[in-house]
Design a protein around this motif. Structure first.
Motif, PDB file in Angstrom:
ATOM      1  N   LEU A  25      41.936  43.426 -14.952  1.00 19.06           N
ATOM      2  CA  LEU A  25      41.932  43.490 -16.417  1.00 19.06           C
ATOM      3  C   LEU A  25      40.523  43.564 -16.986  1.00 19.06           C
ATOM      4  CD1 LEU A  25      44.579  40.753 -17.301  1.00 19.06           C
ATOM      5  CD2 LEU A  25      44.917  43.226 -17.138  1.00 19.06           C
ATOM      6  N   ALA A  26      39.605  42.828 -16.400  1.00 23.59           N
ATOM      7  CA  ALA A  26      38.229  42.773 -16.895  1.00 23.59           C
ATOM      8  C   ALA A  26      37.313  42.467 -15.719  1.00 23.59           C
ATOM      9  CB  ALA A  26      38.085  41.689 -17.961  1.00 23.59           C
ATOM     10  N   LYS A  42      45.709  40.585 -13.057  1.00 22.75           N
ATOM     11  CA  LYS A  42      47.079  40.181 -13.368  1.00 22.75           C
ATOM     12  C   LYS A  42      47.934  40.615 -12.181  1.00 22.75           C
ATOM     13  CE  LYS A  42      50.929  40.421 -16.546  1.00 22.75           C
ATOM     14  NZ  LYS A  42      51.485  41.044 -17.745  1.00 22.75           N
ATOM     15  N   THR A  43      48.681  39.674 -11.615  1.00 19.50           N
ATOM     16  CA  THR A  43      49.511  39.983 -10.454  1.00 19.50           C
ATOM     17  C   THR A  43      50.852  40.542 -10.907  1.00 19.50           C
ATOM     18  OG1 THR A  43      50.553  37.807 -10.321  1.00 19.50           O
ATOM     19  CG2 THR A  43      48.436  38.073  -9.187  1.00 19.50           C
ATOM     20  N   LEU A  49      44.504  35.760 -12.204  1.00 18.54           N
ATOM     21  CA  LEU A  49      43.515  35.265 -11.250  1.00 18.54           C
ATOM     22  C   LEU A  49      42.127  35.618 -11.731  1.00 18.54           C
ATOM     23  CD1 LEU A  49      45.033  36.714  -7.965  1.00 18.54           C
ATOM     24  CD2 LEU A  49      45.239  34.373  -8.766  1.00 18.54           C
ATOM     25  N   LYS A  50      41.194  34.735 -11.446  1.00 16.35           N
ATOM     26  CA  LYS A  50      39.790  35.047 -11.685  1.00 16.35           C
ATOM     27  C   LYS A  50      39.088  34.972 -10.339  1.00 16.35           C
ATOM     28  CE  LYS A  50      35.541  33.457 -13.823  1.00 16.35           C
ATOM     29  NZ  LYS A  50      34.901  32.338 -14.509  1.00 16.35           N
ATOM     30  N   GLY A  51      38.505  36.089  -9.939  1.00 17.96           N
ATOM     31  CA  GLY A  51      37.647  36.117  -8.765  1.00 17.96           C
ATOM     32  C   GLY A  51      36.215  36.038  -9.251  1.00 17.96           C
ATOM     33  N   ASN A  70      45.881  32.870 -21.650  1.00 16.94           N
ATOM     34  CA  ASN A  70      44.922  32.774 -22.759  1.00 16.94           C
ATOM     35  C   ASN A  70      43.486  32.927 -22.264  1.00 16.94           C
ATOM     36  OD1 ASN A  70      46.903  32.442 -24.669  1.00 16.94           O
ATOM     37  ND2 ASN A  70      46.768  30.212 -24.693  1.00 16.94           N
ATOM     38  N   GLU A  71      43.175  32.285 -21.149  1.00 16.68           N
ATOM     39  CA  GLU A  71      41.821  32.414 -20.606  1.00 16.68           C
ATOM     40  C   GLU A  71      41.564  33.849 -20.152  1.00 16.68           C
ATOM     41  OE1 GLU A  71      38.837  30.468 -17.274  1.00 16.68           O
ATOM     42  OE2 GLU A  71      40.782  29.535 -17.630  1.00 16.68           O
ATOM     43  N   ALA A  72      42.551  34.484 -19.526  1.00 18.57           N
ATOM     44  CA  ALA A  72      42.399  35.874 -19.085  1.00 18.57           C
ATOM     45  C   ALA A  72      42.133  36.791 -20.272  1.00 18.57           C
ATOM     46  CB  ALA A  72      43.646  36.317 -18.328  1.00 18.57           C
ATOM     47  N   MET A  73      42.842  36.586 -21.371  1.00 19.83           N
ATOM     48  CA  MET A  73      42.672  37.433 -22.550  1.00 19.83           C
ATOM     49  C   MET A  73      41.281  37.270 -23.167  1.00 19.83           C
ATOM     50  SD  MET A  73      45.316  39.230 -22.648  1.00 19.83           S
ATOM     51  CE  MET A  73      45.776  39.066 -20.944  1.00 19.83           C
TER      52      MET A  73
END
Length: 83
Positions: A25-26, A42-43, A49-51, A70-73
């Motif tokens: 996503l980002a 996004k799975t 997930l954040k790598g 929310n954190e991903a967005m």
């Protein structure tokens, strides 16, 4: 032949995920590798997930964690870095 184990990661809590089936996503995937690098995925089953890099200059990402939607967005709202 490509090592498929490189696509299977394990989060800090121990849950395995196959990144071949996740959509990025980002990201801030810029060289040289270091603490600034991250990719948010996004799975297929709805997890985020954040790598990220903990300071390893040999790999782009060397740690992974589950994060909330929310954190991903929030990562989608970060200003893009110029190439």
């Amino acid at each position: 032949m490509k090592d498929l184990n490189a696509s299977i990661i394990r989060t800090a809590c121990g849950k395995p995920f196959d990144l071949r089936k996740a959509a990025p996503l980002a990201s801030n995937a810029s060289a040289p590798y270091g603490r600034h690098n991250f990719i948010v995925y996004k799975t297929t089953n709805g997890f985020y997930l954040k790598g990220y890099n903990t300071g390893c200059n040999q790999n782009l990402l060397n740690a992974f964690e589950l994060i909330s939607r929310n954190e991903a967005m929030k990562y989608l709202q970060l200003p893009r870095m110029a190439a």
